[in-house]
Motif scaffolding. Structure first.
Motif, PDB file in Angstrom:
ATOM      1  N   UNK A  95       0.786  -1.224   0.000  1.00  8.25           N
ATOM      2  CA  UNK A  95       0.000   0.000   0.000  1.00  8.25           C
ATOM      3  C   UNK A  95       0.820   1.277   0.000  1.00  8.25           C
ATOM      4  N   UNK A  96       2.118   1.164   0.267  1.00  7.88           N
ATOM      5  CA  UNK A  96       2.993   2.321   0.358  1.00  7.88           C
ATOM      6  C   UNK A  96       3.477   2.751  -1.039  1.00  7.88           C
ATOM      7  N   UNK A  97       3.082   3.938  -1.465  1.00  4.62           N
ATOM      8  CA  UNK A  97       3.461   4.424  -2.797  1.00  4.62           C
ATOM      9  C   UNK A  97       4.969   4.564  -2.941  1.00  4.62           C
ATOM     10  N   UNK A  98       5.641   4.975  -1.888  1.00  6.11           N
ATOM     11  CA  UNK A  98       7.103   5.102  -1.884  1.00  6.11           C
ATOM     12  C   UNK A  98       7.755   3.758  -2.206  1.00  6.11           C
ATOM     13  N   UNK A  99       7.248   2.707  -1.586  1.00  5.60           N
ATOM     14  CA  UNK A  99       7.794   1.373  -1.806  1.00  5.60           C
ATOM     15  C   UNK A  99       7.483   0.874  -3.214  1.00  5.60           C
ATOM     16  N   UNK A 100       6.281   1.146  -3.695  1.00  3.69           N
ATOM     17  CA  UNK A 100       5.934   0.722  -5.052  1.00  3.69           C
ATOM     18  C   UNK A 100       6.818   1.419  -6.088  1.00  3.69           C
ATOM     19  N   UNK A 101       7.202   2.653  -5.814  1.00  6.26           N
ATOM     20  CA  UNK A 101       8.090   3.379  -6.730  1.00  6.26           C
ATOM     21  C   UNK A 101       9.454   2.700  -6.795  1.00  6.26           C
ATOM     22  N   UNK A 102       9.967   2.254  -5.660  1.00  3.54           N
ATOM     23  CA  UNK A 102      11.246   1.538  -5.624  1.00  3.54           C
ATOM     24  C   UNK A 102      11.160   0.272  -6.474  1.00  3.54           C
ATOM     25  N   UNK A 103      10.102  -0.496  -6.273  1.00  6.98           N
ATOM     26  CA  UNK A 103       9.931  -1.745  -7.030  1.00  6.98           C
ATOM     27  C   UNK A 103       9.861  -1.451  -8.518  1.00  6.98           C
ATOM     28  N   UNK A 104       9.085  -0.437  -8.886  1.00  6.12           N
ATOM     29  CA  UNK A 104       8.932  -0.075 -10.300  1.00  6.12           C
ATOM     30  C   UNK A 104      10.271   0.301 -10.922  1.00  6.12           C
ATOM     31  N   UNK A 105      11.063   1.090 -10.208  1.00 14.92           N
ATOM     32  CA  UNK A 105      12.342   1.543 -10.750  1.00 14.92           C
ATOM     33  C   UNK A 105      13.380   0.420 -10.786  1.00 14.92           C
ATOM     34  N   UNK A 106      13.192  -0.604  -9.977  1.00 16.00           N
ATOM     35  CA  UNK A 106      14.089  -1.772 -10.034  1.00 16.00           C
ATOM     36  C   UNK A 106      13.800  -2.606 -11.283  1.00 16.00           C
ATOM     37  N   UNK A 107      12.576  -2.506 -11.791  1.00 12.10           N
ATOM     38  CA  UNK A 107      12.204  -3.285 -12.970  1.00 12.10           C
ATOM     39  C   UNK A 107      12.002  -4.759 -12.684  1.00 12.10           C
ATOM     40  N   UNK A 108      11.842  -5.108 -11.422  1.00 12.37           N
ATOM     41  CA  UNK A 108      11.641  -6.499 -11.012  1.00 12.37           C
ATOM     42  C   UNK A 108      11.003  -6.500  -9.638  1.00 12.37           C
ATOM     43  N   UNK A 109      10.396  -7.620  -9.279  1.00 11.59           N
ATOM     44  CA  UNK A 109       9.868  -7.734  -7.919  1.00 11.59           C
ATOM     45  C   UNK A 109      11.029  -7.790  -6.935  1.00 11.59           C
ATOM     46  N   UNK A 110      10.729  -7.530  -5.673  1.00 12.58           N
ATOM     47  CA  UNK A 110      11.767  -7.617  -4.645  1.00 12.58           C
ATOM     48  C   UNK A 110      11.280  -8.522  -3.522  1.00 12.58           C
ATOM     49  N   UNK A 111      12.226  -9.288  -2.955  1.00 16.17           N
ATOM     50  CA  UNK A 111      11.893 -10.130  -1.814  1.00 16.17           C
ATOM     51  C   UNK A 111      11.568  -9.275  -0.600  1.00 16.17           C
ATOM     52  N   UNK A 112      10.744  -9.807   0.277  1.00 11.32           N
ATOM     53  CA  UNK A 112      10.483  -9.143   1.548  1.00 11.32           C
ATOM     54  C   UNK A 112      10.283 -10.195   2.625  1.00 11.32           C
ATOM     55  N   UNK A 113      11.011 -10.042   3.710  1.00 14.47           N
ATOM     56  CA  UNK A 113      10.865 -10.934   4.858  1.00 14.47           C
ATOM     57  C   UNK A 113      11.200 -10.150   6.114  1.00 14.47           C
ATOM     58  N   UNK A 114      10.607 -10.515   7.225  1.00 17.80           N
ATOM     59  CA  UNK A 114      10.743  -9.745   8.458  1.00 17.80           C
ATOM     60  C   UNK A 114      12.195  -9.628   8.918  1.00 17.80           C
ATOM     61  N   UNK A 115      12.468  -8.545   9.634  1.00 16.20           N
ATOM     62  CA  UNK A 115      13.824  -8.259  10.113  1.00 16.20           C
ATOM     63  C   UNK A 115      14.019  -8.885  11.492  1.00 16.20           C
ATOM     64  N   UNK A 116      14.699 -10.005  11.499  1.00 22.87           N
ATOM     65  CA  UNK A 116      15.015 -10.719  12.735  1.00 22.87           C
ATOM     66  C   UNK A 116      15.946 -11.878  12.397  1.00 22.87           C
ATOM     67  N   UNK A 117      16.613 -12.398  13.423  1.00 24.95           N
ATOM     68  CA  UNK A 117      17.347 -13.646  13.258  1.00 24.95           C
ATOM     69  C   UNK A 117      16.346 -14.787  13.303  1.00 24.95           C
ATOM     70  N   UNK A 118      16.641 -15.857  12.631  1.00 19.44           N
ATOM     71  CA  UNK A 118      15.737 -16.990  12.604  1.00 19.44           C
ATOM     72  C   UNK A 118      15.430 -17.475  14.015  1.00 19.44           C
ATOM     73  N   UNK A 119      14.141 -17.618  14.304  1.00 15.30           N
ATOM     74  CA  UNK A 119      13.723 -18.091  15.611  1.00 15.30           C
ATOM     75  C   UNK A 119      13.594 -17.015  16.663  1.00 15.30           C
ATOM     76  N   UNK A 120      13.958 -15.771  16.311  1.00 16.12           N
ATOM     77  CA  UNK A 120      13.899 -14.655  17.249  1.00 16.12           C
ATOM     78  C   UNK A 120      12.716 -13.747  16.900  1.00 16.12           C
ATOM     79  N   UNK A 121      12.268 -12.922  17.866  1.00 11.03           N
ATOM     80  CA  UNK A 121      11.149 -12.017  17.585  1.00 11.03           C
ATOM     81  C   UNK A 121      11.494 -11.017  16.481  1.00 11.03           C
ATOM     82  N   UNK A 122      10.468 -10.592  15.775  1.00  9.95           N
ATOM     83  CA  UNK A 122      10.642  -9.563  14.745  1.00  9.95           C
ATOM     84  C   UNK A 122      11.040  -8.250  15.412  1.00  9.95           C
ATOM     85  N   UNK A 123      12.057  -7.592  14.886  1.00  4.32           N
ATOM     86  CA  UNK A 123      12.506  -6.319  15.442  1.00  4.32           C
ATOM     87  C   UNK A 123      11.602  -5.196  14.945  1.00  4.32           C
TER      88      UNK A 123
END
Length: 200
Positions: free
Chosen positions: A123-151
């Motif tokens: 929903x974030x237009x800023x983020x969609x602009x980044x994806x568009x300018x990359x010319x490809x989809x981008x991975x997204x996964x939560x910021x944390x070490x595996x098995x640890x809470x999301x920061x």
């Protein structure tokens, strides 16, 4: 490197790092996420880099963010219920079957031999602009070490990961953020896999 989302050149900085195969931590419309450009040629292999940072040993596919709702047709021939498409752009992740013999949507999910890809048009237009300018989809996964809470605190993210990624885009804390809802589409129907921000 650290910049702020409100900086005039924050989009350009993200795009530069991503298009050169680097990993960024960016705020999304839900939580902060690790991102890398999806490269079907595996030249950058950014999904493997993110897994190494997180310490993941499993092969669970990452969500891929796309720039526009209609881009989903580049990845699948599935019939997507209009009710779901009406939720985009927004915090809804749709798991679909990948197109046959295109090479699009391959990568982590191909390695897992699932034949599916999880897509979200944020929903974030800023983020969609980044994806568009990359010319490809981008991975997204939560910021944390595996098995640890999301920061969810900006300073904690910077302290933990500043030395392991190419760029962190700071945008304040993300306390009490709700993740995206995840649905699986098959044969024109859908099933809720995870109930998140959007109520389906």
């Amino acid at each position: 490197m650290i910049c702020h989302k409100s900086d005039d050149d924050s989009v350009q900085k993200c795009v530069s790092v991503l298009k050169n195969g680097g990993i960024v931590i960016i705020p999304t419309d839900t939580v902060y996420g690790f991102s890398g450009v999806v490269d079907s040629s595996a030249h950058f292999n950014t999904d493997a880099v993110i897994r190494k940072i997180k310490g993941r040993e499993e092969y669970k596919p990452f969500i891929q963010l796309i720039a526009a709702p209609e881009d989903i047709k580049n990845y699948t021939d599935d019939d997507i219920p209009q009710k779901l498409l009406d939720c985009w752009p927004g915090p809804l992740t749709i798991i679909v079957n990948t197109k046959k013999n295109t090479g699009i949507g391959t990568g982590t999910e191909s390695a897992a031999n699932t034949g599916t890809v999880a897509l979200r048009c944020p929903g974030d237009e800023w983020l969609r602009k980044i994806i568009s300018e990359c010319g490809a989809s981008i991975y997204s996964t939560s910021v944390n070490r595996s098995g640890q809470p999301v920061l969810d605190e900006e300073n904690a993210i910077i302290s933990e990961f500043e030395g392991e990624v190419g760029l962190i885009v700071a945008d304040g804390d993300r306390k009490n953020s709700v993740p995206s809802t995840i649905v699986r589409v098959e044969d024109g129907e859908y099933k809720v896999i995870r109930q998140g921000f959007i109520k389906i």
